[in-house]
Design a protein around this motif. Structure first.
Motif, PDB file in Angstrom:
ATOM      1  N   SER A   1       0.974   1.876   5.630  1.00 57.44           N
ATOM      2  CA  SER A   1       0.475   0.557   5.248  1.00 57.44           C
ATOM      3  C   SER A   1       1.431  -0.547   5.693  1.00 57.44           C
ATOM      4  N   MET A   2       2.723  -0.327   5.514  1.00 59.85           N
ATOM      5  CA  MET A   2       3.718  -1.318   5.928  1.00 59.85           C
ATOM      6  C   MET A   2       3.679  -1.564   7.434  1.00 59.85           C
ATOM      7  N   SER A   3       3.260  -0.555   8.187  1.00 59.69           N
ATOM      8  CA  SER A   3       3.233  -0.670   9.654  1.00 59.69           C
ATOM      9  C   SER A   3       1.887  -1.157  10.166  1.00 59.69           C
ATOM     10  N   ASP A   4       0.991  -1.507   9.264  1.00 62.63           N
ATOM     11  CA  ASP A   4      -0.375  -1.891   9.652  1.00 62.63           C
ATOM     12  C   ASP A   4      -1.045  -0.786  10.457  1.00 62.63           C
ATOM     13  N   GLY A   5      -0.765   0.465  10.091  1.00 59.15           N
ATOM     14  CA  GLY A   5      -1.402   1.611  10.725  1.00 59.15           C
ATOM     15  C   GLY A   5      -0.749   2.111  11.995  1.00 59.15           C
ATOM     16  N   ARG A   6       0.320   1.475  12.431  1.00 60.49           N
ATOM     17  CA  ARG A   6       0.977   1.934  13.668  1.00 60.49           C
ATOM     18  C   ARG A   6       1.795   3.196  13.444  1.00 60.49           C
TER      19      ARG A   6
ATOM     20  N   THR B   1      17.414  -2.952   5.951  1.00 60.77           N
ATOM     21  CA  THR B   1      18.426  -1.898   5.869  1.00 60.77           C
ATOM     22  C   THR B   1      17.761  -0.663   5.269  1.00 60.77           C
ATOM     23  N   LEU B   2      18.463   0.462   5.318  1.00 63.26           N
ATOM     24  CA  LEU B   2      17.944   1.672   4.679  1.00 63.26           C
ATOM     25  C   LEU B   2      17.684   1.423   3.194  1.00 63.26           C
ATOM     26  N   ALA B   3      18.613   0.748   2.539  1.00 62.29           N
ATOM     27  CA  ALA B   3      18.460   0.472   1.111  1.00 62.29           C
ATOM     28  C   ALA B   3      17.243  -0.409   0.837  1.00 62.29           C
ATOM     29  N   GLU B   4      17.040  -1.424   1.658  1.00 59.69           N
ATOM     30  CA  GLU B   4      15.898  -2.333   1.468  1.00 59.69           C
ATOM     31  C   GLU B   4      14.569  -1.618   1.724  1.00 59.69           C
ATOM     32  N   MET B   5      14.518  -0.815   2.772  1.00 57.41           N
ATOM     33  CA  MET B   5      13.292  -0.071   3.065  1.00 57.41           C
ATOM     34  C   MET B   5      13.020   0.924   1.945  1.00 57.41           C
ATOM     35  N   GLY B   6      14.057   1.609   1.512  1.00 53.85           N
ATOM     36  CA  GLY B   6      13.908   2.557   0.413  1.00 53.85           C
ATOM     37  C   GLY B   6      13.391   1.886  -0.847  1.00 53.85           C
ATOM     38  N   GLU B   7      13.914   0.713  -1.143  1.00 52.03           N
ATOM     39  CA  GLU B   7      13.481  -0.027  -2.333  1.00 52.03           C
ATOM     40  C   GLU B   7      11.987  -0.345  -2.259  1.00 52.03           C
ATOM     41  N   ARG B   8      11.508  -0.696  -1.069  1.00 54.16           N
ATOM     42  CA  ARG B   8      10.087  -1.038  -0.906  1.00 54.16           C
ATOM     43  C   ARG B   8       9.152   0.148  -1.149  1.00 54.16           C
ATOM     44  N   VAL B   9       9.648   1.357  -0.886  1.00 59.65           N
ATOM     45  CA  VAL B   9       8.801   2.536  -1.081  1.00 59.65           C
ATOM     46  C   VAL B   9       9.248   3.381  -2.275  1.00 59.65           C
TER      47      VAL B   9
ATOM     48  N   ARG C   1      -4.046   7.859  16.882  1.00 59.87           N
ATOM     49  CA  ARG C   1      -3.510   6.525  17.110  1.00 59.87           C
ATOM     50  C   ARG C   1      -2.027   6.615  17.470  1.00 59.87           C
ATOM     51  N   ALA C   2      -1.568   5.590  18.123  1.00 61.24           N
ATOM     52  CA  ALA C   2      -0.166   5.558  18.514  1.00 61.24           C
ATOM     53  C   ALA C   2       0.699   5.502  17.268  1.00 61.24           C
ATOM     54  N   THR C   3       1.842   6.114  17.336  1.00 58.63           N
ATOM     55  CA  THR C   3       2.742   6.095  16.190  1.00 58.63           C
ATOM     56  C   THR C   3       4.104   5.568  16.600  1.00 58.63           C
ATOM     57  N   ILE C   4       4.764   4.964  15.625  1.00 58.06           N
ATOM     58  CA  ILE C   4       6.154   4.567  15.796  1.00 58.06           C
ATOM     59  C   ILE C   4       6.956   5.350  14.780  1.00 58.06           C
ATOM     60  N   SER C   5       8.234   5.437  14.975  1.00 62.72           N
ATOM     61  CA  SER C   5       9.070   6.176  14.035  1.00 62.72           C
ATOM     62  C   SER C   5       9.370   5.310  12.819  1.00 62.72           C
ATOM     63  N   VAL C   6       9.780   5.972  11.746  1.00 60.86           N
ATOM     64  CA  VAL C   6      10.162   5.258  10.535  1.00 60.86           C
ATOM     65  C   VAL C   6      11.352   4.347  10.831  1.00 60.86           C
ATOM     66  N   ALA C   7      12.315   4.847  11.597  1.00 58.33           N
ATOM     67  CA  ALA C   7      13.490   4.036  11.950  1.00 58.33           C
ATOM     68  C   ALA C   7      13.084   2.810  12.763  1.00 58.33           C
ATOM     69  N   ASP C   8      12.164   2.988  13.709  1.00 58.57           N
ATOM     70  CA  ASP C   8      11.698   1.841  14.503  1.00 58.57           C
ATOM     71  C   ASP C   8      10.980   0.821  13.628  1.00 58.57           C
ATOM     72  N   LEU C   9      10.182   1.297  12.687  1.00 57.61           N
ATOM     73  CA  LEU C   9       9.494   0.385  11.767  1.00 57.61           C
ATOM     74  C   LEU C   9      10.511  -0.406  10.951  1.00 57.61           C
TER      75      LEU C   9
ATOM     76  N   ARG D   1       2.639  10.029  -0.931  1.00 66.36           N
ATOM     77  CA  ARG D   1       2.770   8.644  -1.393  1.00 66.36           C
ATOM     78  C   ARG D   1       3.616   7.814  -0.442  1.00 66.36           C
ATOM     79  N   VAL D   2       4.784   8.305  -0.093  1.00 68.23           N
ATOM     80  CA  VAL D   2       5.689   7.556   0.784  1.00 68.23           C
ATOM     81  C   VAL D   2       5.090   7.424   2.171  1.00 68.23           C
ATOM     82  N   SER D   3       4.491   8.493   2.689  1.00 67.42           N
ATOM     83  CA  SER D   3       3.869   8.444   4.016  1.00 67.42           C
ATOM     84  C   SER D   3       2.804   7.362   4.089  1.00 67.42           C
ATOM     85  N   LEU D   4       1.955   7.305   3.068  1.00 67.52           N
ATOM     86  CA  LEU D   4       0.883   6.307   3.062  1.00 67.52           C
ATOM     87  C   LEU D   4       1.430   4.892   2.891  1.00 67.52           C
TER      88      LEU D   4
END
Length: 113
Positions: free
Chosen positions: A66-71, A32-40, A17-25, A59-62
């Protein structure tokens, strides 16, 4: 035409499947980095390392997938996820040793060191 499964190493086999980068997500989600980090469950600096190295624990990868709806394919971030989904070529199975992680960890947080 041969129907033999590919024995190419994981890096040579395209993801399904197509992928996007973590930064793009993170940018798409407006975080922000802090907000994304807090979510995971990571600190800002640990999240930065995940983005920069394009590597994370199972764990973090999955969670990111999930946050990207599989993208964002967790298998791109973590070889163990990729291997669990695609398996090892038969010739490599005897040499495989599960490590339980996808990179050196710093503490129990699941971030790459």
């Amino acid at each position: 035409m041969s129907t033999t499964p590919s024995t190419a190493p994981p890096e040579a086999v395209p993801t399904t499947r197509a992928t996007i980068s973590v930064a793009d997500l993170r940018t798409e989600l407006g975080l922000t980095l802090a907000e994304m980090g807090e979510r995971v469950g990571l600190s800002k600096s640990q999240m930065h390392d995940v983005e920069r190295r394009n590597s994370a624990t199972v764990r973090v990868s999955l969670m990111l997938e999930s946050m990207s709806d599989g993208r964002l394919d967790a298998g791109v971030l973590c070889e163990e996820v990729w291997l669990s989904r695609h398996g090892l070529p038969d010739t490599d199975k005897a040499e495989a040793t599960p490590t339980g992680q996808c990179g050196p960890l710093s503490g129990e947080t699941g971030a790459v060191a």
